[in-house]
Design an enzyme around this catalytic site. Sequence first.
Site, PDB file in Angstrom:
ATOM      1  CE1 TYR A  75      41.579   3.521   1.887  1.00 61.43           C
ATOM      2  CE2 TYR A  75      42.644   1.694   0.754  1.00 61.43           C
ATOM      3  CZ  TYR A  75      42.177   2.282   1.920  1.00 61.43           C
ATOM      4  OH  TYR A  75      42.282   1.624   3.113  1.00 61.43           O
ATOM      5  NE  ARG A  78      36.369   4.148   2.651  1.00 64.35           N
ATOM      6  CZ  ARG A  78      37.396   3.868   3.454  1.00 64.35           C
ATOM      7  NH1 ARG A  78      38.184   2.844   3.181  1.00 64.35           N
ATOM      8  NH2 ARG A  78      37.612   4.565   4.530  1.00 64.35           N
ATOM      9  CG  HIS A 130      43.125   4.824  11.444  1.00 66.20           C
ATOM     10  ND1 HIS A 130      42.014   4.060  11.705  1.00 66.20           N
ATOM     11  CD2 HIS A 130      44.017   4.524  12.437  1.00 66.20           C
ATOM     12  CE1 HIS A 130      42.213   3.325  12.799  1.00 66.20           C
ATOM     13  NE2 HIS A 130      43.411   3.604  13.267  1.00 66.20           N
ATOM     14  CB  CYS A 254      61.120   9.544  -7.296  1.00 63.31           C
ATOM     15  SG  CYS A 254      59.704   8.423  -7.184  1.00 63.31           S
TER      16      CYS A 254
END
Length: 366
Positions: A75, A78, A130, A254
Amino acid sequence: MPGTTPALNPTEVADFHNVLQQSKRIISVLGAGISASSGLATFRGTNGLWNGQDVMQVATPAGFRHDPGLVWQFYAYRRHEALKAKPNPAHYALAELSRRVGPSCVTLTQNVDNLSPRAGHPEGQLKQLHGNLFTLHCVDIVGCGYVDEGNFKDPLTPALDTTRAEAAAIGRVDPDHKPKASPMLLAGLARKNAQILGEKFEDKSPQADDLAPLKAAVAVGDEQEPGAARPRPMSDIRMSSGLSKEDLPQCPKCKANILRPSVVWFGEALAESTAEDAEALFADDAEPIDLCLVVGTSSKVWPTAGYAEKARKKGARIATINIEAGDAKGLRPGMDWVFVGDAAELLPELLKPVIGGPEGWKNATS
Ligand code: BJW
């Protein structure tokens, strides 16, 4: 292939133009082919990102759990490519069609490359089925819930610097055989396959052909040829990206988890509101659909692959725009059109009676 569009049949184009001009409700379904002219690889087919590779390694939650570094490398590559790319005339033409026709013209895109929004596609008329490469969220979406939209940082972390890693890996890739996918990703996949296949795998230049599928790993215990090396059990397979969790984008909320790209992998449901919005377009009580444009998709991935048929049932005539005539599905002779060629060349021509020439819309910002 961009730039190789054959001449269209003038009778069919005239028929299409006639229907287009009378259409009040238009649904478009987009796939990776619309962005091919922008220089982005499609998934399937000879030059696809997934040619010769096992998608399960990079496009499933299990793949991410197993090796988040490898998936993040995919990714990161990409994102880098999509940031370098520019929307092409097909993205601009569809954005203009949406403005001209108004809210009853809706586009359902499977693409996560952000090129339609960058072409100025009206937001409420574009459903990104998506997800989007530039939205990230905490892997603990229920407990933590952190979402980071519009994150265009490149590289996201020093370890995900695609240019550096590619420069290191590129020397190992045969220049005449240079695969479309990132050499960094291919190297990671090759390492993983080496781990899976043991001595059956020769560690050589990472080329698409070398990338035997991960499914070999699940063949453990199956009948083997005498003397054949046994694939290793999944439990023996370690992260092959060479990256640790510290190398990956951390959740600032978190502080316990990593972030993941907000894209929809196989086996995951589409975002509830997006799926509901899409289904509502085809509901029994929705207005009839006049025209459905199916642009640059292999129509192999569900639920999107079913939308053209749903549009048909709402009365729509279907126009497929694709470089491969064979990717048009469920054709009704005399009712549906197949326009074969590059979407970036065809869409501006096909939509011209409504959107006019590019001088009217080419200045949209990106
Ligand atoms: C040009 C061109 C040029 C080139 N001009 N044209 C029903 C039946 C069977 C299976 C299923 C089913 N329902 C669900 C499934 C399972 C699965 C599925 O579909 N499997 C199939 C492979 C069989 N679907 C899912 O898992 C989906 N989830 C789901 O349904 O969940 C249900 C659920 C409910 C409740 C709880 C849990 C679950 C999710 C699917 C997600 C797909 N994700 C990916 C990755 C996204 C992130 C990323 O981008 O990395 O989406 S997979 C990949 O395929 C990506 C694409 O968007 C998608 C479609 O590919 P696309 O765009 O069609 O690209 P290509 O390469 O295939 O085709 C390119 C086309 O362009 C070709 O036709 C070329 O010819 C053409 N072209 N250049 C015009 N210049």
